[in-house]
Structures are given as C-alpha cells and as structure tokens.
Design an enzyme around this catalytic site. Structure first.
Site, PDB file in Angstrom:
ATOM      1  N   ASP A  61       0.844  -1.206   0.000  1.00  0.00           N
ATOM      2  CA  ASP A  61       0.000   0.000   0.000  1.00  0.00           C
ATOM      3  C   ASP A  61       0.878   1.256   0.000  1.00  0.00           C
ATOM      4  OD1 ASP A  61       0.842  -0.250   2.609  1.00  0.00           O
ATOM      5  OD2 ASP A  61      -1.148  -0.087   3.515  1.00  0.00           O
ATOM      6  N   SER A  62       2.208   1.059   0.054  1.00  0.00           N
ATOM      7  CA  SER A  62       3.149   2.166  -0.152  1.00  0.00           C
ATOM      8  C   SER A  62       2.932   2.805  -1.519  1.00  0.00           C
ATOM      9  CB  SER A  62       4.593   1.673  -0.038  1.00  0.00           C
ATOM     10  OG  SER A  62       4.824   0.597  -0.929  1.00  0.00           O
ATOM     11  N   ASP A  95      -1.108  -6.165  -0.326  1.00  0.00           N
ATOM     12  CA  ASP A  95      -1.356  -5.527   0.973  1.00  0.00           C
ATOM     13  C   ASP A  95      -2.842  -5.249   1.154  1.00  0.00           C
ATOM     14  OD1 ASP A  95       0.514  -4.985   2.902  1.00  0.00           O
ATOM     15  OD2 ASP A  95       1.238  -3.136   1.971  1.00  0.00           O
ATOM     16  N   GLU A 109       9.149  -4.428  10.302  1.00  0.00           N
ATOM     17  CA  GLU A 109       9.610  -3.142   9.767  1.00  0.00           C
ATOM     18  C   GLU A 109      10.057  -2.201  10.884  1.00  0.00           C
ATOM     19  OE1 GLU A 109       6.892  -1.197   7.071  1.00  0.00           O
ATOM     20  OE2 GLU A 109       8.142   0.609   6.964  1.00  0.00           O
TER      21      GLU A 109
HETATM   22  O1  KIV Z   1       3.556  -1.125   1.627  1.00  0.00           O
HETATM   23  C1  KIV Z   1       4.711  -1.572   1.553  1.00  0.00           C
HETATM   24  O2  KIV Z   1       5.450  -1.343   0.584  1.00  0.00           O
HETATM   25  C2  KIV Z   1       5.195  -2.372   2.675  1.00  0.00           C
HETATM   26  C3  KIV Z   1       6.654  -2.663   2.736  1.00  0.00           C
HETATM   27  C4  KIV Z   1       7.400  -1.445   3.101  1.00  0.00           C
HETATM   28  C5  KIV Z   1       6.940  -3.800   3.624  1.00  0.00           C
HETATM   29  O3  KIV Z   1       4.418  -2.759   3.502  1.00  0.00           O
END
Ligand code: KIV
Length: 262
Positions: free
Chosen positions: A43-44, A82, A180
C-alpha cells in the site's frame, strides 16, 4: 529462480535469505519477475505511485487494480497484496475483503499489519484458506494514531512485546512475517523466536530476508533516503538526463533521424 510456494518458503528459513521487492505495475513486475522470491503490491503505492503523504487513503479497489497489473507481469513470482487500512477491522470484514482479492486477482497471499490484536482475524483468514503474511514493528497504517513513524524494539519490554506479537501471528497461521523499523537486536530476537520466515525492512541483517520499496532502491524517489535504504541505481538522474537529451534532440532537429522515419 523457481516460483516460491507457501511450503518452499517455510523450508528456506535458516537455509537461504529471501528477497522481496514492491511493484505496482506490469512493466516493473516483468523486470523483477524471476529475480526475487516475492513481489509485494504494497500500500506504499499510495505514496510512491500516487503521491499521497501516507498509505491510509488507498482503497481495496485500487489495490486490486494494481495487483492485477503486477500479476500480469509476474508470471513466475509469488505475489503478495497488501490489505489497505480499514479493510480488516474484524473477522467478517477481513474475510469478505481478502476473498475479493483472491476472487478478482491471482495474488498468492495477502499482507496484514498488526500483532496480538489482529491474531483472531488472521486465524479466521488462514482457517478459510487465505494465505497470510503478517507485518509487525513499525506499521505505516498507524502513522496518524502514533503521530509519526516510530522505530520499535528500543527496550527489553518492547522487544518482549514484539516477540509476543510475532508468536501470536505465527500461531494464527501466517506463513511469513514482515518486520519493519525495529532495532537490529529486536529483529534478531524475533527471527530466532519463530519458525516462519521473517522479512525485514529497516530491521538489520539478521532476519531471514529483506524487502525494499522499488522506487527507493532504484533511486526514482530522490527527495530523501531513509537510513535503511540502499540505492542500487540513480534512477531519477537517469530519467531526468534522458528527458533533457530528448528535448535537446527535438529542439535541434536531431530527432527523428532518417532511420527513425517512415
Ligand atoms: O507497503 C509496503 O510497501 C510495505 C513494505 C514497506 C513492507 O508494507
């Protein structure tokens, strides 16, 4: 690289380090396909793809859209989607939404942020055939409730609490755990305490594998570099210089050449 399965992943712990990278589209998924063990549709993407300040405003529809784009490019790689903020607040909602991801995409697993407090939800999902990756430590979906991104595992009490989170998520049936933003000692202790693989980000070298956001590691996001990121390419400069060259060529009538003309 052969495509991982939930079984092969378990066998890798303590044998070989696992690699994960994020991707949000077909183009980059294709480039990463077969090179890494896992592609995470994180979700990044709400930040690095859509330019928002945090991950909280992305919805399930968008995650499904991007997961489908990634799956089209990642034919030989295990893909994890995610679950966005607010889509797994209770068992029923979590299953309804995870089922949507499994029905509408070919993602191999979903990822959920949370420790002990989310264990019952994870158990409900895994009992109903959803493959789940946990995510503990610094959880970006808590950024507003915690007033920022806070590194975890700074004292013995917090380390013990993180270990209890990891054990609870493992017990609930998750096959892998992302840890994380925790002090390296804490990440090591978590990795040693559980038998499922631990993938670290900003968690030191002693986890079972690493994950990085693609635009951080390839230098396309160049506004700042978090301490835990290693840049393997200066993507932003390469793109900017190429675009400058293209503009110069057009202005000077050097593009297109006769070879590039019908
Ligand atoms: O959303 C994402 O990219 C993540 C990673 C940083 C583990 O959860």
């Amino acid at each position: 690289m052969k495509k991982q399965t939930v079984t092969s992943i378990q066998k890798a712990k303590g044998v070989e380090k696992l690699t994960m990278i994020t991707a949000y589209d077909t183009l980059f998924a294709k480039l990463f396909d077969g090179e890494v063990d896992f592609i995470l549709v994180g979700d990044s993407l709400n930040m690095s793809f859509s330019g928002n300040a945090d991950t909280l405003s992305i919805g399930l529809k968008e995650m499904i859209y991007h997961t489908n784009a990634v799956c089209r490019g990642a034919k030989d790689t295990f893909v994890i989607c995610d679950m966005p903020f607010g889509t797994y607040v209770d068992k029923k909602t979590a299953f309804k939404n995870a089922k949507k991801v499994f029905n509408k995409t070919s993602a191999d697993a979903i990822k959920i942020e949370g420790g002990k407090s989310k264990a019952k939800i994870v158990k409900h999902l895994t009992k109903n055939s959803i493959a789940v990756v946990g995510h503990i430590g610094l959880m970006p979906q808590n950024v507003r409730s915690e007033g920022g991104y806070k590194v975890k595992g700074k004292d013995d009490i917090n380390i013990e609490s993180l270990i209890q989170d990891a054990l609870a998520i493992q017990e609930a049936g998750a096959f892998m755990l992302v840890v994380e933003g925790v002090k390296a000692d804490a990440a090591k202790a978590i990795t040693e305490a559980i038998h499922i693989p631990v993938i670290g980000i900003g968690a030191g070298v002693d986890t079972d594998g690493q994950v990085l956001v693609w635009s951080d590691m390839l230098g396309f996001f160049d506004e700042f570099k978090p301490k835990f990121v290693r840049r393997y390419l200066d993507g932003a400069s390469l793109v900017k210089n190429s675009v400058k060259q293209y503009v110069t060529d057009v202005k000077n009538k050097e593009f297109p050449s006769s070879l590039e003309t019908y």
